[in-house]
Scaffold this active site. Structure first.
Site, PDB file in Angstrom:
ATOM      1  N   LYS A 112       0.824  -1.383   0.034  1.00 46.43           N
ATOM      2  CA  LYS A 112       0.152   0.197  -0.017  1.00 46.43           C
ATOM      3  C   LYS A 112       0.892   1.290   0.045  1.00 46.43           C
ATOM      4  CE  LYS A 112      -3.114  -2.907  -0.179  1.00 46.43           C
ATOM      5  NZ  LYS A 112      -3.934  -3.113  -1.369  1.00 46.43           N
ATOM      6  N   GLU A 143      -0.922   8.511   7.871  1.00 55.57           N
ATOM      7  CA  GLU A 143      -1.899   9.189   6.962  1.00 55.57           C
ATOM      8  C   GLU A 143      -2.688  10.233   7.893  1.00 55.57           C
ATOM      9  OE1 GLU A 143      -4.273   7.489   4.253  1.00 55.57           O
ATOM     10  OE2 GLU A 143      -2.630   6.865   2.647  1.00 55.57           O
ATOM     11  N   HIS A 175     -15.122  -3.281   8.276  1.00 56.41           N
ATOM     12  CA  HIS A 175     -14.626  -3.489   6.901  1.00 56.41           C
ATOM     13  C   HIS A 175     -15.018  -4.351   5.886  1.00 56.41           C
ATOM     14  CE1 HIS A 175     -11.725  -0.303   8.005  1.00 56.41           C
ATOM     15  NE2 HIS A 175     -11.319  -1.022   9.049  1.00 56.41           N
ATOM     16  N   ARG A 180      -8.286  -7.124  -8.700  1.00 56.11           N
ATOM     17  CA  ARG A 180      -9.135  -8.485  -8.970  1.00 56.11           C
ATOM     18  C   ARG A 180     -10.552  -8.067  -9.293  1.00 56.11           C
ATOM     19  NH1 ARG A 180      -9.428  -7.056  -3.212  1.00 56.11           N
ATOM     20  NH2 ARG A 180     -11.679  -6.494  -2.958  1.00 56.11           N
TER      21      ARG A 180
END
Ligand code: MV4
Length: 506
Positions: free
Chosen positions: A125, A208, A243, A300
């Site tokens: 990431k 972040e 999530h 994907r």
């Protein structure tokens, strides 16, 4: 084979390295294109639908995925024995494992997905962030790679609080830690590092700035091996719990033509930065002021691809197969039009009244909703045994309408028709959500399900009515800004929807 690990060539026999509804979805596309199919199954899936639908099926071991669906050698062995020339990984399991894509290509098999290099870059990431930023894609203010703890702490004051510690090897919210004040930062970095090291074997973390009250909007892409890349519009995926997405829709309530074009073009630039090929998705966080930031790329096919299929008319799985066979994209950007509205409810075998506890056992009866605007993608049937070995999602209920209101009315009707006995499902959750004024008026963010939505509370009728009207007005303004209603002229179509909504309300 290309230098970046992409092999595209014609194939007539494909192995599906997956199970459940997505294996069935891929089988359908193959049968439509005249491609012969090979399924694999574990002990728990001897009677599964994907085994029955495939031309051939091979047993690959015991129920636990790490002894069957996750064993690369077993999949490759079946490919050899069956004479399959290509492999579709579906989602989950081996779909985003670069070493699997590499192993397929090394065995001379077409991997129905992106080049190995693209999987590798986007799988890290932090590297993904760097790569797309260099291509001009907006990212959330954060840290560069290669910083030690001391440098991270120093950078934090520049970034500001609250912020997030993220694991480079994470993704999908795994290994993420919020930090609200400087005193908590060193501890959070150390804990995140330890966790990431244990979970992924890579303790790299970065910081972040935390974007609060954001919405999760993702852009579906298709890219061919000649470098043509198009976007198929956005999906709104903010309704999640831990999530796990629960409801997705296309288009998004808050994205207009101009924002869609900007997000689409930025998404294409992100994909181009890794020479992307096949279907892929760019996840953005959209803040309250409609600034958007790159979060991750999913390399994907995604669970929620059907909502995009319904509003664009593009069969994404067929396109994946064509692209992998080396064909050029059949569409140019100008050919893609979004029409109507699609909503997907993920039907999980879990108890929404008991903290979403997974529910297992035999499905003693299953009666699926059908009729206008209703699509059900499922891998289960009457007699099927839901086991604790795999994901609890047993089907996807997708409804389409000319407007968001029509899609919601059809979803309510379809949820009402749906009957599953033997296991508990989250159908009541979806029914409740389809009545929630916040859902109806499109006013929700990624925190909504966990922090503001309760299965036990009923919203008062007057709040509901106000919300429905607000939703209809906002919807019409967004959708049909050019259709002017003369002053004093009653907008009868709104009233029609309103009265139908009234009648449906319990
Ligand atoms: C964020 C964020 C806020 N600020 N990054 C969660 C999944 C992973 N793709 C990244 N995630 C987030 N990253 C910054 N800088 C909030 C989330 C987030 C989230 C994002 C999308 C959908 C649901 C979410 C739920 C919690 C947090």
């Amino acid at each position: 084979m290309r230098e970046d690990g992409l092999l595209t060539q014609k194939f007539d026999k494909l192995l599906i390295a997956n199970r459940g509804e997505i294996a069935v979805r891929i089988l359908r596309a193959c049968h439509e294109l005249g491609i012969r199919t090979v399924a694999v199954y574990s002990d728990a899936d001897r009677n599964a639908l994907h085994v029955r639908y495939a031309d051939e099926a091979y047993h690959i071991g015991p129920a636990p995925a790490r002894e069957s669906y996750l064993v690369i050698e077993k999949i490759l062995d079946v490919a050899r024995r069956s004479g399959a020339e290509a492999v579709h990984p579906g989602y989950g399991f081996l779909a985003e494992r670069a070493e699997f894509a590499q192993a397929c290509v090394d065995a001379g098999l077409v991997f129905v997905g992106p080049p190995v290099h693209a999987i590798r870059v986007m799988g890290d990431k932090l590297m993904a962030r760097q790569t797309v930023q260099a291509a001009g894609v907006p990212v959330v203010p954060g840290t560069e790679p290669g910083l030690n703890d001391e440098a991270l702490v120093a950078a934090a004051d520049q970034i500001g609080y609250p912020l997030l510690v993220k694991a480079a090897a994470g993704g999908g919210g795994k290994g993420m830690r919020p930090v609200y004040e400087p005193e908590a930062l060193p501890g959070a970095i150390a804990a995140a590092r330890r966790e990431a090291e244990a979970a992924f074997g890579d303790g790299t973390v970065y910081l972040e700035k935390m974007i609060e009250g954001g919405r999760h909007i993702e852009i579906q892409l298709l890219a061919d091996a000649e470098g043509n890349i198009i976007y198929l519009g956005e999906r709104e995926c903010s309704l999640q719990r831990r999530h796990q997405k629960l409801i997705e829709e296309a288009p998004s309530f808050v994205v207009d033509e101009e924002l869609r074009r900007r997000m689409g073009e930025v998404a294409v630039a992100a994909a181009r930065a890794v020479n992307y090929v096949n279907a892929g998705t760019i996840e953005f966080l959209l803040d309250k002021d409609k600034n958007f930031y790159f979060l991750e790329m999913n390399t994907r096919l995604q669970v929620e691809h059907p909502v995009t299929e319904l509003v664009t008319g593009v069969d994404i799985v067929q396109e994946q197969l064509r692209i992998a066979r080396g064909r050029r994209l059949r569409f140019q950007q100008e050919d893609i039009r979004m029409r109507g509205w699609a909503i997907e409810c993920r039907i999980n075998a879990e108890d929404p009244y008991n903290n979403y506890l997974p529910s297992t056992g035999q499905i003693t009866m299953s009666r699926l909703p059908t009729g206008p605007g209703v699509r059900v993608d499922t891998g289960v049937f009457t007699g099927y045994e839901v086991t604790p070995h795999y994901d609890p999602m047993i089907s996807k209920l997708i409804c389409y309408g000319e407007t968001r209101a029509e899609a919601i009315l059809r979803m309510r009707r379809a949820l009402e028709e749906y009957r599953i006995m033997g296991v508990k499902t989250n159908i009541p959750f979806h029914q409740h959500m389809m009545e929630s004024h916040r859902f109806l008026s499109g006013q929700f963010d990624t925190k909504f399900v966990e922090e503001r939505f309760s299965m036990n509370e009923r919203e008062p009728a007057d709040v509901m009515e106000a919300a429905i009207l607000a939703a209809l007005v906002a919807h019409r303004q967004g959708q049909q800004a050019s259709q002017v209603v003369a002053p004093g002229e009653r907008d009868t179509s709104n009233w029609k929807w309103y009265s139908r909504w009234e009648r449906l309300r319990r």
